[in-house]
Design a protein around this motif. Structure first.
Motif, PDB file in Angstrom:
ATOM      1  N   ARG A  48      57.682   9.712  39.456  1.00 46.45           N
ATOM      2  CA  ARG A  48      57.984  11.041  39.962  1.00 46.45           C
ATOM      3  C   ARG A  48      57.504  11.142  41.462  1.00 46.45           C
ATOM      4  NH1 ARG A  48      55.896  11.605  34.893  1.00 46.45           N
ATOM      5  NH2 ARG A  48      53.619  12.520  35.952  1.00 46.45           N
ATOM      6  N   LEU A  49      56.495  10.946  41.857  1.00 42.11           N
ATOM      7  CA  LEU A  49      55.833  11.034  43.033  1.00 42.11           C
ATOM      8  C   LEU A  49      56.918  10.342  44.431  1.00 42.11           C
ATOM      9  CD1 LEU A  49      52.103  10.178  42.610  1.00 42.11           C
ATOM     10  CD2 LEU A  49      53.004  12.530  42.923  1.00 42.11           C
ATOM     11  N   GLU A  50      57.515   9.261  43.961  1.00 41.87           N
ATOM     12  CA  GLU A  50      58.489   8.632  44.838  1.00 41.87           C
ATOM     13  C   GLU A  50      59.688   9.506  44.807  1.00 41.87           C
ATOM     14  OE1 GLU A  50      60.880   4.692  45.422  1.00 41.87           O
ATOM     15  OE2 GLU A  50      59.675   4.712  43.739  1.00 41.87           O
ATOM     16  N   GLN A  51      60.144  10.106  43.520  1.00 38.65           N
ATOM     17  CA  GLN A  51      61.522  10.977  43.642  1.00 38.65           C
ATOM     18  C   GLN A  51      61.259  12.097  44.416  1.00 38.65           C
ATOM     19  OE1 GLN A  51      61.806  12.528  39.745  1.00 38.65           O
ATOM     20  NE2 GLN A  51      64.225  12.728  40.049  1.00 38.65           N
ATOM     21  N   ASP A  52      59.886  12.558  44.369  1.00 39.46           N
ATOM     22  CA  ASP A  52      59.456  13.872  45.238  1.00 39.46           C
ATOM     23  C   ASP A  52      59.380  13.595  46.728  1.00 39.46           C
ATOM     24  OD1 ASP A  52      59.773  15.615  42.845  1.00 39.46           O
ATOM     25  OD2 ASP A  52      57.768  15.672  42.407  1.00 39.46           O
ATOM     26  N   GLY A  53      59.435  12.246  47.041  1.00 38.73           N
ATOM     27  CA  GLY A  53      59.146  11.959  48.825  1.00 38.73           C
ATOM     28  C   GLY A  53      57.513  11.865  48.954  1.00 38.73           C
ATOM     29  N   LEU A  54      56.700  11.788  47.996  1.00 40.26           N
ATOM     30  CA  LEU A  54      55.299  12.020  48.435  1.00 40.26           C
ATOM     31  C   LEU A  54      54.668  10.413  48.495  1.00 40.26           C
ATOM     32  CD1 LEU A  54      54.210  14.747  46.052  1.00 40.26           C
ATOM     33  CD2 LEU A  54      54.563  14.961  48.485  1.00 40.26           C
ATOM     34  N   VAL A  55      55.384   9.449  47.746  1.00 41.84           N
ATOM     35  CA  VAL A  55      54.879   8.154  47.740  1.00 41.84           C
ATOM     36  C   VAL A  55      56.072   7.228  48.164  1.00 41.84           C
ATOM     37  CG1 VAL A  55      54.309   6.255  46.150  1.00 41.84           C
ATOM     38  CG2 VAL A  55      53.029   8.587  46.256  1.00 41.84           C
ATOM     39  N   SER A  56      55.752   6.108  48.865  1.00 42.23           N
ATOM     40  CA  SER A  56      56.909   5.108  49.231  1.00 42.23           C
ATOM     41  C   SER A  56      56.547   3.959  48.314  1.00 42.23           C
ATOM     42  CB  SER A  56      57.113   4.865  50.662  1.00 42.23           C
ATOM     43  OG  SER A  56      55.635   4.086  50.950  1.00 42.23           O
ATOM     44  N   ARG A  57      57.603   3.296  47.796  1.00 40.70           N
ATOM     45  CA  ARG A  57      57.528   2.056  47.502  1.00 40.70           C
ATOM     46  C   ARG A  57      58.401   1.031  47.910  1.00 40.70           C
ATOM     47  NH1 ARG A  57      61.088  -0.391  43.193  1.00 40.70           N
ATOM     48  NH2 ARG A  57      59.662  -1.335  41.591  1.00 40.70           N
ATOM     49  N   THR A  58      57.488  -0.231  48.210  1.00 43.79           N
ATOM     50  CA  THR A  58      58.251  -1.427  49.145  1.00 43.79           C
ATOM     51  C   THR A  58      58.072  -2.764  48.279  1.00 43.79           C
ATOM     52  OG1 THR A  58      57.418  -0.426  51.037  1.00 43.79           O
ATOM     53  CG2 THR A  58      58.049  -2.619  51.121  1.00 43.79           C
ATOM     54  N   VAL A  59      59.214  -3.125  47.921  1.00 42.12           N
ATOM     55  CA  VAL A  59      59.619  -4.401  47.149  1.00 42.12           C
ATOM     56  C   VAL A  59      59.483  -5.616  48.257  1.00 42.12           C
ATOM     57  CG1 VAL A  59      60.796  -5.442  45.410  1.00 42.12           C
ATOM     58  CG2 VAL A  59      60.317  -2.983  45.411  1.00 42.12           C
ATOM     59  N   TYR A  60      58.803  -6.515  47.960  1.00 45.84           N
ATOM     60  CA  TYR A  60      59.111  -7.772  48.479  1.00 45.84           C
ATOM     61  C   TYR A  60      59.553  -8.816  47.706  1.00 45.84           C
ATOM     62  CZ  TYR A  60      55.853  -5.317  51.803  1.00 45.84           C
ATOM     63  OH  TYR A  60      55.089  -4.380  52.845  1.00 45.84           O
ATOM     64  N   ALA A  61      60.490  -9.453  48.239  1.00 46.34           N
ATOM     65  CA  ALA A  61      61.217 -10.504  47.543  1.00 46.34           C
ATOM     66  C   ALA A  61      60.332 -11.932  47.463  1.00 46.34           C
ATOM     67  CB  ALA A  61      62.551 -10.861  48.244  1.00 46.34           C
ATOM     68  N   THR A  62      59.223 -11.884  46.817  1.00 45.97           N
ATOM     69  CA  THR A  62      58.361 -13.075  46.696  1.00 45.97           C
ATOM     70  C   THR A  62      58.447 -13.450  45.116  1.00 45.97           C
ATOM     71  OG1 THR A  62      56.345 -11.732  46.388  1.00 45.97           O
ATOM     72  CG2 THR A  62      56.989 -12.313  48.545  1.00 45.97           C
ATOM     73  N   VAL A  63      57.834 -14.372  44.885  1.00 43.57           N
ATOM     74  CA  VAL A  63      57.836 -14.992  43.482  1.00 43.57           C
ATOM     75  C   VAL A  63      56.129 -15.000  43.211  1.00 43.57           C
ATOM     76  CG1 VAL A  63      58.262 -16.769  41.651  1.00 43.57           C
ATOM     77  CG2 VAL A  63      59.749 -16.089  43.473  1.00 43.57           C
ATOM     78  N   PRO A  64      55.804 -14.269  42.253  1.00 36.91           N
ATOM     79  CA  PRO A  64      56.259 -13.001  41.643  1.00 36.91           C
ATOM     80  C   PRO A  64      56.441 -11.893  42.484  1.00 36.91           C
ATOM     81  CG  PRO A  64      54.209 -13.064  41.058  1.00 36.91           C
ATOM     82  CD  PRO A  64      54.283 -14.227  41.870  1.00 36.91           C
ATOM     83  N   PRO A  65      57.432 -10.944  42.374  1.00 34.73           N
ATOM     84  CA  PRO A  65      57.695  -9.805  43.271  1.00 34.73           C
ATOM     85  C   PRO A  65      56.402  -9.123  43.638  1.00 34.73           C
ATOM     86  CG  PRO A  65      59.222  -9.799  41.630  1.00 34.73           C
ATOM     87  CD  PRO A  65      58.341 -10.949  41.039  1.00 34.73           C
ATOM     88  N   ARG A  66      56.354  -8.688  44.699  1.00 33.30           N
ATOM     89  CA  ARG A  66      55.156  -7.725  45.277  1.00 33.30           C
ATOM     90  C   ARG A  66      55.834  -6.480  45.474  1.00 33.30           C
ATOM     91  NH1 ARG A  66      52.233  -8.636  50.955  1.00 33.30           N
ATOM     92  NH2 ARG A  66      51.521  -6.490  50.899  1.00 33.30           N
TER      93      ARG A  66
END
Length: 128
Positions: A64-82
């Motif tokens: 919800r916070l990401e949807q509202d633009g208050l939090v960013s989510r960064t996915v790193y292509a590692t194993v396991p994903p970060r």
């Protein structure tokens, strides 16, 4: 798609209901203040710092916070994903006035608890 729909079709036009209803839930402020204090954090670190939140609720709150633009989510292509979470500029700007609310809550927490203990519900008075 909204994760929260009001029964009132005009609710999204009212800034108080549209924004504060979403951010005034049990967990959003705690997540935002934790990110402000800790900087960029992984899910597991957030979970450990807000010990009484369930994994499911933390995931929903972050979404919800990401949807509202208050939090960013960064996915790193590692194993396991970060995955890292951080406050956005908008999130940081929201917290500036919220510090006054936080200061007030800290200063008056005991007063509120004392008032709650002293309160007698009107139904209990009528029953006497």
């Amino acid at each position: 798609m909204s994760l929260h729909k009001s029964k009132d079709p005009y609710a999204d036009r009212c800034p108080i209901r549209d924004v504060l209803e979403r951010l005034g839930d049990r967990w959003s402020m705690l997540v935002l203040f934790t990110l402000e204090e800790g900087g960029t954090l992984r899910f597991s670190v957030l979970k450990s710092q807000i010990a009484d939140i369930s994994q499911r609720m933390l995931a929903q709150t972050l979404r919800r916070l990401e949807q509202d633009g208050l939090v960013s989510r960064t996915v790193y292509a590692t194993v396991p994903p970060r995955v890292d979470y951080a406050l956005t500029e908008l999130g940081a700007s929201f917290l500036k006035p919220m510090h006054g609310l936080l200061d007030w809550a800290k200063a008056h927490h005991q007063d509120v608890h004392a008032a709650r203990r002293a309160y007698t519900a009107p139904e209990a008075i009528e029953a006497r």
